[in-house]
Every structure is written in structure tokens, then in C-alpha cells.
Design an enzyme around this catalytic site. Structure first.
Site, PDB file in Angstrom:
ATOM      1  N   PRO A  69      35.755  94.703  38.291  1.00 20.52           N
ATOM      2  CG  PRO A  69      33.429  94.929  38.241  1.00 20.52           C
ATOM      3  CD  PRO A  69      34.587  94.673  39.182  1.00 20.52           C
ATOM      4  CD  GLU A  70      36.100  98.560  40.164  1.00 19.23           C
ATOM      5  OE1 GLU A  70      35.678  98.771  41.324  1.00 19.23           O
ATOM      6  OE2 GLU A  70      36.720  97.526  39.833  1.00 19.23           O
ATOM      7  CB  VAL A  71      40.275  97.938  34.179  1.00 17.11           C
ATOM      8  CG1 VAL A  71      40.966  97.962  32.815  1.00 17.11           C
ATOM      9  CG2 VAL A  71      41.131  98.682  35.213  1.00 17.11           C
TER      10      VAL A  71
END
Length: 254
Positions: free
Chosen positions: A134-136
Site C-alpha cells: 500500500p505504499e504508493v
């Protein structure tokens, strides 16, 4: 079962050792203590001639939720980048151990939890476990472990996973090659222990030689990729989306 620094538990199953991430209130998210304790345990077990294989899992509710955002949001940027670098060092360490590491994933493997699992030699996934990076969407590139991800699924699929358009189930993770074996929900650990037990019966010098040979190729350029990803992560942290994410978690810390 003995507790180590309240973030890691260790249990013996004959010549197999089980290491369990032990931060259930933080969804087994990684902080400095967890990363340091796990790295030290892996090095110690690798030196122990009575140990032939290692299983890594997480206490319920899941395997690992990645970096503890509450923990890193309180850091200055340089310290945050050093922490993510230590996570990358941990991931690459597993490739170069002489003892194989088998991940048992139930519940979820999110962000750094996904890359941590990908860095293991073998991965057993519960059928309904959830896998995502989920980083982006919250503002930055995944800062470490991308080489292991690319080795498993290829560059194009790794890039798609980083965009986090959809989460994967354990079944989908196995079909993609992100995980190696699927187990019925609740049975990933038992399956991983059986798999580790099979490996433990093999001649240790041949197992170690196999690991050493493939580590050079699976992790080729891994350190350089982690350094580049970390630099891009640092740049992303100055952008509005990342600043908003960290502000949210800092507010929760007050």
C-alpha cells in the site's frame, strides 16, 4: 515458548526453529527492536549446528503489517531512511544464511510484511490471506525488498503490485509465484513446519551450497536496488501525500 525482548518468540521442533513476530497490538508491524531482534536471532540460529531450518510466522491477527507507521512518523527523515535500510539488510540477510527460512503467512502480509515474506526461501500462504503493497497509495515507493519481489514475479508484475490496484488472496499469490505453497486457512504454520522438516532431513552441506549458489543470483543487485528505492522513498517523503500520511500517524501518537 520463550519470549525475546517482547517482540519475538522462539520454539523448537526438533531440528527446526520457529520464530514468531510478537507485536499483535501493532499487527506485528516492524519497529527498530523487532528488526534488530529478528536479525540477531537469525544469525544465532544460522551458527547453531543443531538447527537445520527456520520457520517465520506472526502471532494473530496476521503475519506482518510492514513498517510501524506510528513508530517511523515520529522520526526525522534521516532516521526513517536508516530504519528502512535496516529492514532491507534484514531481508537480504535471509538469502545469505546457510539455513533455509520458510515463511508461514496467515491473515495478511502488507507492505514490508509482503517483502519480508518474499525474501524467505519458501513461502506458505493461507488460502484467504491478504497480500498488498500500500505504499504508493499513501505517498511513497516501497523502500526495500523489491529485488526479492522481482525475483519471484518479474519486473512488470512487481511494478503492478507496487501500484496496489488490488490486494491478492493467498491463492492468487501462489498462482503469481509470490508464494510457493497454499494451505487451508489456519494451516499455513503446520504446512510450513512440515516443509521445513523435509528440508531439515536433507544433507546440510548440500542445502547450504544450494542456498549460497542461488543467493548470488536471486539477490544480485539487491543492495543497489534497496539503496535506490530508499533514496526515492526519501524524496517521496517530502511530497504532500506522504506528509499527510505521517501527520495522521503523528496525531494518533499524541
Amino acid at each position: 515458548m520463550t519470549d525475546t525482548a517482547q517482540v519475538l518468540a522462539e520454539e523448537a521442533y526438533g531440528t527446526v526453529r520457529r520464530l514468531t513476530l510478537l507485536r499483535p497490538l501493532r499487527r506485528n508491524a516492524m519497529d527498530g527492536a523487532l528488526v534488530e531482534t529478528l536479525a540477531a536471532a537469525l544469525r544465532r540460529l544460522d551458527r547453531d549446528e543443531s538447527v537445520r531450518a527456520i520457520v517465520l510466522d506472526g502471532v494473530a491477527p496476521g503475519f506482518c503489517a510492514g513498517s510501524d507507521l506510528k513508530y517511523i512518523s515520529a522520526m526525522e527523515l534521516d532516521a526513517m531512511c536508516r530504519f528502512e535500510q535496516a529492514c532491507g539488510d534484514l531481508g537480504r540477510l535471509m538469502a545469505f544464511l546457510s539455513k533455509p527460512v520458510v515463511a508461514a503467512v496467515e491473515g495478511f502480509a502488507i507492505g514490508g510484511g509482503l517483502t519480508l515474506a518474499a525474501c524467505c526461501d519458501l513461502v506458505v500462504a493461507g488460502k484467504s490471506s491478504r497480500w498488498s503493497l500500500p505504499e504508493v497509495p499513501i505517498g511513497w515507493l516501497t523502500p526495500w525488498g523489491l529485488k526479492a519481489l522481482v525475483a519471484r514475479v518479474g519486473f512488470v508484475r512487481a511494478r503492478t503490485l507496487c501500484f496496489c490496484l488490488d490486494a491478492l488472496t493467498g491463492e492468487e499469490a501462489v498462482a503469481m509465484g509470490l508464494a510457493d505453497r497454499m494451505a487451508p486457512d489456519g494451516e499455513a504454520l503446520a504446512s510450513a513446519l512440515r516443509l521445513a522438516g523435509q528440508i531439515a532431513e536433507l544433507p546440510p552441506p548440500a542445502v547450504a551450497a544450494t542456498k549460497r549458489f542461488f543467493a548470488r543470483h536471486v539477490m544480485a543487485d539487491g543492495e543497489a536496488m534497496d539503496v535506490e528505492a530508499n533514496l526515492l522513498f526519501a524524496a517521496n517523503c517530502a511530497a504532500p501525500a506522504a506528509r499527510a500520511t505521517f501527520a495522521t500517524f503523528r496525531a494518533k501518537s499524541v
